[in-house]
Write a protein that holds these residues in place. Structure first.
Motif, mmCIF file in Angstrom:
data_model
loop_
_atom_site.group_PDB
_atom_site.id
_atom_site.type_symbol
_atom_site.label_atom_id
_atom_site.label_comp_id
_atom_site.label_asym_id
_atom_site.label_seq_id
_atom_site.Cartn_x
_atom_site.Cartn_y
_atom_site.Cartn_z
ATOM 1 N N TYR A 46 -20.149 -80.601 -13.376
ATOM 2 C CA TYR A 46 -21.444 -80.263 -13.969
ATOM 3 C C TYR A 46 -22.586 -80.319 -12.949
ATOM 4 O O TYR A 46 -23.385 -79.372 -12.882
ATOM 5 N N PRO A 47 -22.691 -81.362 -12.128
ATOM 6 C CA PRO A 47 -23.764 -81.378 -11.123
ATOM 7 C C PRO A 47 -23.684 -80.197 -10.152
ATOM 8 O O PRO A 47 -24.716 -79.652 -9.738
ATOM 9 N N VAL A 48 -22.467 -79.782 -9.806
ATOM 10 C CA VAL A 48 -22.285 -78.635 -8.914
ATOM 11 C C VAL A 48 -22.804 -77.372 -9.601
ATOM 12 O O VAL A 48 -23.447 -76.536 -8.973
ATOM 13 N N LEU A 49 -22.541 -77.257 -10.888
ATOM 14 C CA LEU A 49 -23.033 -76.114 -11.659
ATOM 15 C C LEU A 49 -24.564 -76.067 -11.636
ATOM 16 O O LEU A 49 -25.152 -75.002 -11.424
ATOM 17 N N LEU A 50 -25.196 -77.208 -11.812
ATOM 18 C CA LEU A 50 -26.666 -77.270 -11.774
ATOM 19 C C LEU A 50 -27.186 -76.836 -10.406
ATOM 20 O O LEU A 50 -28.115 -76.018 -10.313
ATOM 21 N N ASP A 51 -26.578 -77.372 -9.357
ATOM 22 C CA ASP A 51 -26.994 -77.016 -7.989
ATOM 23 C C ASP A 51 -26.810 -75.517 -7.740
ATOM 24 O O ASP A 51 -27.683 -74.860 -7.168
ATOM 25 N N THR A 52 -25.677 -74.997 -8.161
ATOM 26 C CA THR A 52 -25.372 -73.578 -7.958
ATOM 27 C C THR A 52 -26.363 -72.696 -8.698
ATOM 28 O O THR A 52 -26.846 -71.698 -8.156
ATOM 29 N N TYR A 53 -26.675 -73.060 -9.932
ATOM 30 C CA TYR A 53 -27.630 -72.277 -10.711
ATOM 31 C C TYR A 53 -28.992 -72.240 -10.009
ATOM 32 O O TYR A 53 -29.612 -71.176 -9.924
ATOM 33 N N LEU A 54 -29.449 -73.371 -9.522
ATOM 34 C CA LEU A 54 -30.757 -73.406 -8.868
ATOM 35 C C LEU A 54 -30.768 -72.548 -7.604
ATOM 36 O O LEU A 54 -31.710 -71.774 -7.386
ATOM 37 N N LEU A 55 -29.739 -72.659 -6.786
ATOM 38 C CA LEU A 55 -29.662 -71.838 -5.569
ATOM 39 C C LEU A 55 -29.571 -70.352 -5.901
ATOM 40 O O LEU A 55 -30.255 -69.524 -5.296
ATOM 41 N N ASP A 56 -28.731 -70.032 -6.848
ATOM 42 C CA ASP A 56 -28.555 -68.652 -7.270
ATOM 43 C C ASP A 56 -29.858 -68.074 -7.832
ATOM 44 O O ASP A 56 -30.214 -66.929 -7.549
ATOM 45 N N SER A 57 -30.568 -68.866 -8.589
ATOM 46 C CA SER A 57 -31.826 -68.415 -9.191
ATOM 47 C C SER A 57 -32.886 -68.152 -8.133
ATOM 48 O O SER A 57 -33.649 -67.183 -8.247
ATOM 49 N N GLU A 58 -32.935 -68.979 -7.114
ATOM 50 C CA GLU A 58 -33.879 -68.747 -6.016
ATOM 51 C C GLU A 58 -33.604 -67.388 -5.366
ATOM 52 O O GLU A 58 -34.529 -66.635 -5.063
ATOM 53 N N GLU A 59 -32.321 -67.080 -5.168
ATOM 54 C CA GLU A 59 -31.957 -65.798 -4.574
ATOM 55 C C GLU A 59 -32.306 -64.642 -5.510
ATOM 56 O O GLU A 59 -32.806 -63.604 -5.071
ATOM 57 N N ARG A 60 -32.080 -64.815 -6.790
ATOM 58 C CA ARG A 60 -32.422 -63.758 -7.751
ATOM 59 C C ARG A 60 -33.934 -63.509 -7.766
ATOM 60 O O ARG A 60 -34.373 -62.356 -7.853
ATOM 61 N N LEU A 61 -34.720 -64.559 -7.683
ATOM 62 C CA LEU A 61 -36.177 -64.390 -7.623
ATOM 63 C C LEU A 61 -36.574 -63.623 -6.370
ATOM 64 O O LEU A 61 -37.430 -62.741 -6.420
ATOM 65 N N ARG A 62 -35.932 -63.952 -5.272
ATOM 66 C CA ARG A 62 -36.216 -63.229 -4.027
ATOM 67 C C ARG A 62 -35.876 -61.748 -4.191
ATOM 68 O O ARG A 62 -36.648 -60.872 -3.783
ATOM 69 N N LEU A 63 -34.734 -61.467 -4.810
ATOM 70 C CA LEU A 63 -34.323 -60.082 -5.026
ATOM 71 C C LEU A 63 -35.260 -59.349 -5.982
ATOM 72 O O LEU A 63 -35.532 -58.159 -5.792
ATOM 73 N N LEU A 64 -35.758 -60.045 -6.996
ATOM 74 C CA LEU A 64 -36.734 -59.426 -7.906
ATOM 75 C C LEU A 64 -37.981 -59.010 -7.138
ATOM 76 O O LEU A 64 -38.461 -57.876 -7.287
ATOM 77 N N ARG A 65 -38.501 -59.937 -6.337
ATOM 78 C CA ARG A 65 -39.718 -59.641 -5.562
ATOM 79 C C ARG A 65 -39.482 -58.496 -4.576
ATOM 80 O O ARG A 65 -40.312 -57.602 -4.436
ATOM 81 N N GLU A 66 -38.326 -58.522 -3.913
ATOM 82 C CA GLU A 66 -38.002 -57.491 -2.931
ATOM 83 C C GLU A 66 -37.844 -56.122 -3.603
ATOM 84 O O GLU A 66 -38.370 -55.116 -3.108
ATOM 85 N N SER A 67 -37.147 -56.083 -4.715
ATOM 86 C CA SER A 67 -36.957 -54.818 -5.442
ATOM 87 C C SER A 67 -38.296 -54.258 -5.900
ATOM 88 O O SER A 67 -38.540 -53.045 -5.794
ATOM 89 N N GLN A 68 -39.147 -55.128 -6.386
ATOM 90 C CA GLN A 68 -40.474 -54.692 -6.838
ATOM 91 C C GLN A 68 -41.287 -54.169 -5.664
ATOM 92 O O GLN A 68 -41.902 -53.110 -5.744
ATOM 93 N N ARG A 69 -41.236 -54.895 -4.549
ATOM 94 C CA ARG A 69 -41.986 -54.489 -3.357
ATOM 95 C C ARG A 69 -41.537 -53.120 -2.871
ATOM 96 O O ARG A 69 -42.358 -52.283 -2.469
ATOM 97 N N LEU A 70 -40.233 -52.861 -2.945
ATOM 98 C CA LEU A 70 -39.684 -51.587 -2.496
ATOM 99 C C LEU A 70 -39.807 -50.480 -3.550
ATOM 100 O O LEU A 70 -39.517 -49.320 -3.264
ATOM 101 N N GLY A 71 -40.210 -50.870 -4.762
ATOM 102 C CA GLY A 71 -40.306 -49.885 -5.837
ATOM 103 C C GLY A 71 -38.946 -49.427 -6.343
ATOM 104 O O GLY A 71 -38.822 -48.347 -6.928
ATOM 105 N N ASP A 72 -37.924 -50.247 -6.148
ATOM 106 C CA ASP A 72 -36.557 -49.918 -6.556
ATOM 107 C C ASP A 72 -36.330 -50.436 -7.985
ATOM 108 O O ASP A 72 -35.898 -51.565 -8.184
ATOM 109 N N MET A 73 -36.632 -49.592 -8.955
ATOM 110 C CA MET A 73 -36.550 -50.002 -10.358
ATOM 111 C C MET A 73 -35.109 -50.245 -10.803
ATOM 112 O O MET A 73 -34.859 -51.097 -11.655
#
Length: 116
Positions: free
Chosen positions: A22-49
């Motif tokens: 369970y703790p590994v799952l929590l850690d993984t979710y947080l790391l994965d979410s940080e990357e997804r946020l980065r990808l959201l910002r990058e996609s928006q910046r590039l206009g890639d809907m």
């Protein structure tokens, strides 16, 4: 339920299923979410809907699975904005997602501290 930051019943079920992982799952979710946020910002910046829609969809699923219903709901809204190619609205939804994730991150880190 959409106003709930974390659904304790989902966390309890995950804890039961994952046991010592369970703790590994929590850690993984947080790391994965940080990357997804980065990808959201990058996609928006590039206009890639298309990339924005797919990332929002994926993030929605992980948030739902991890018991973060408000964050999942915000991702669903962004997914729809991207599907409709309303690029001008994307930054507003990304900001809302970032604000909600800041709260969810704190709550998950607090949950994580309960485990060695």
């Amino acid at each position: 339920m959409p106003d709930v930051h974390l659904d304790d019943s989902v966390l309890a079920a995950l804890q039961d299923v994952m046991e010592e992982e369970y703790p590994v799952l929590l850690d993984t979710y947080l790391l994965d979410s940080e990357e997804r946020l980065r990808l959201l910002r990058e996609s928006q910046r590039l206009g890639d809907m298309q990339a924005l829609r797919l990332t929002a969809h994926s993030f929605k699923g992980s948030c739902s699975n991890m018991g973060a219903p408000l964050l999942a709901s915000l991702c669903k809204e962004l997914e729809e904005v991207a599907r409709l190619e309303q690029a001008q609205d994307a930054p507003i939804w990304i900001e809302r997602i970032e604000r909600e994730f800041a709260i969810v991150r704190i709550l998950f880190k607090s949950e994580r501290q309960r485990y060695p």
